[in-house]
Design an enzyme around this catalytic site. Sequence first.
Site, PDB file in Angstrom:
ATOM      1  N   ASP A 236      -0.714   2.171   3.075  1.00  0.00           N
ATOM      2  CA  ASP A 236      -0.380   3.203   2.098  1.00  0.00           C
ATOM      3  C   ASP A 236      -1.325   3.153   0.893  1.00  0.00           C
ATOM      4  O   ASP A 236      -1.888   4.172   0.478  1.00  0.00           O
ATOM      5  CB  ASP A 236       1.067   3.003   1.641  1.00  0.00           C
ATOM      6  CG  ASP A 236       1.683   4.292   1.114  1.00  0.00           C
ATOM      7  OD1 ASP A 236       1.254   5.371   1.545  1.00  0.00           O
ATOM      8  OD2 ASP A 236       2.585   4.213   0.268  1.00  0.00           O
TER       9      ASP A 236
ATOM     10  N   ASP B   9       8.460   6.744   3.211  1.00  0.00           N
ATOM     11  CA  ASP B   9       9.071   5.999   2.110  1.00  0.00           C
ATOM     12  C   ASP B   9      10.573   5.838   2.306  1.00  0.00           C
ATOM     13  O   ASP B   9      11.221   5.114   1.557  1.00  0.00           O
ATOM     14  CB  ASP B   9       8.778   6.705   0.789  1.00  0.00           C
ATOM     15  CG  ASP B   9       7.285   6.824   0.538  1.00  0.00           C
ATOM     16  OD1 ASP B   9       6.565   5.860   0.846  1.00  0.00           O
ATOM     17  OD2 ASP B   9       6.838   7.880   0.067  1.00  0.00           O
TER      18      ASP B   9
END
Length: 536
Positions: free
Chosen positions: A348, A426
């Site tokens: 990420d 997420d």
Amino acid sequence: MHKVAVFVIFSVTLLTSQVNCQEAILHISNGGTQQEFCILYNQSWTPLPESLNAAIPYSLVNMTSTVLCDSSGVSPEVVKGKALVVMRGDCPFSQKALVAQALGATTLLIASNTTLVSPSANGSEYLKVQIPLALMRYRDLMEAQRVFGDGMQARLFAPRSSKIDASIGVMLLISIATVALGGYWSGASESERFSSGEGGGNGESKVDSADLPLYSPLKVFILVGLMCGMLILMYYFYNILVYVIIAIFCVASSSALFSCIDALLEKLGCAHGRFTILKTTFSVRALILASMCISISVVWGVYRNEDRWIWILQDLLGVVFCLNFIRTISLSSFKICVILLSLLLVYDVFFVFITPFFTKDGVSIMVQVALGPGASGEKTQGNIVEVPAEPQTPSETLPVVMRVPRFSAWAQNLCHMQFSVLGYGDIIVPGLLVAYCSRFDVWINSTRKVYFLSSCIAYLLGMLTTFTVMLLSGMGQPALLYLVPFTLITAATVAGCKGQMKQFWAGTSYEQVLESSQEPLLPEARTDYPIEAEPC
């Protein structure tokens, strides 16, 4: 096919955030009729009042037959004390503003058939111009002329857009509810397997046919490597692969919606109503449910670019997709959780913060893939904002984010919808750890669900930290940067305090029994067999 769909959608998840703009509102009225239109202005050049009541009304004069680079052909008596509309072109905005100001106009609106940009000039020109200056769409002026005719009254104002928007609360509620429900569902499924005898009396849990267990570090490395490759392919072949992802999402989300509703109906004890045709048995409930789920996915696929309302359907499908993913993917041990979450954290951060140094336009690969080329309908470069002047073919975007409109962005939403956005990743990535904690509570027969509840609280604190940093910095944040440490450290701390780190770290491989010094894992394991009997 289902496994492939799950992997592909999971490979292109992310987090993005809001963009602060310089949109304002042109309020036009004529008697009892009123209408509002989008305009662009420059805050440092022409400050506007923040409310309609504070805005001064002026008569609007349509002089789009001129570009007003000079005062020739314009009578001061016609424009004095009025709001003037001229066409864009041939000379700088500041020159038009100075001419309008010299003629006695109180406001200058520049109509444009091309992309609107917030007006800019150098510091000395800012000081010379004393009247409000803004750009509007030429088609909006024509619409106002058609509705109101002559005698239009115009007021310009720019309502303040708060950084803390109610959409953040809605997003927080969606994320924590999805993670908690997904973790609870995973634990409940594990408990049912034990209760039904699918788990051995020694605490071993068999794999459900629908589960995709990850119990090997090598598999985790391969999975993350494939995700990196998928993201890079999406970056270079976006215009082709975006339609593949959309099709896969329709299939995967309809399947997930079916699984979620079917599990709920099963829990409520709803009958199936079976019938047989040509020696094949069908479930009436399953057929009706499948038809409904497919129809919902098809509706989303057809109307996916209708920003005003389709976000509700996309969020619904996103929630059930994440729920089903969290239930389906089983991490076998805390060791696997640490490896997977750590790798995805690096993934990420790298694709958000590092890749801009390598791309030709300085945009991160992950953000570019998530939003698509021009998908937001808006580009920002410092204080410059661009908004299309004419309706355009919507840019296709990947269905990998939760989207909630910014409720306080009144002016911005007139120009184009503003959204708070949260990537499925997420929710899913920390959700896999929460699901493992929920299953571990089942394995150790924890009545208080300490691991599950503590990991949910850690996720909530991680999300609050993410939004706080985003609001303070004014920049989108890779949420895993905060969620991974919060959830991993909390889970490890609980295991350490309870003296169960060895069992928590090793977990179960689905091939070996969970080695533990605890009593048998479930009450059924102690009572199903006589003391002298050997369990099967």
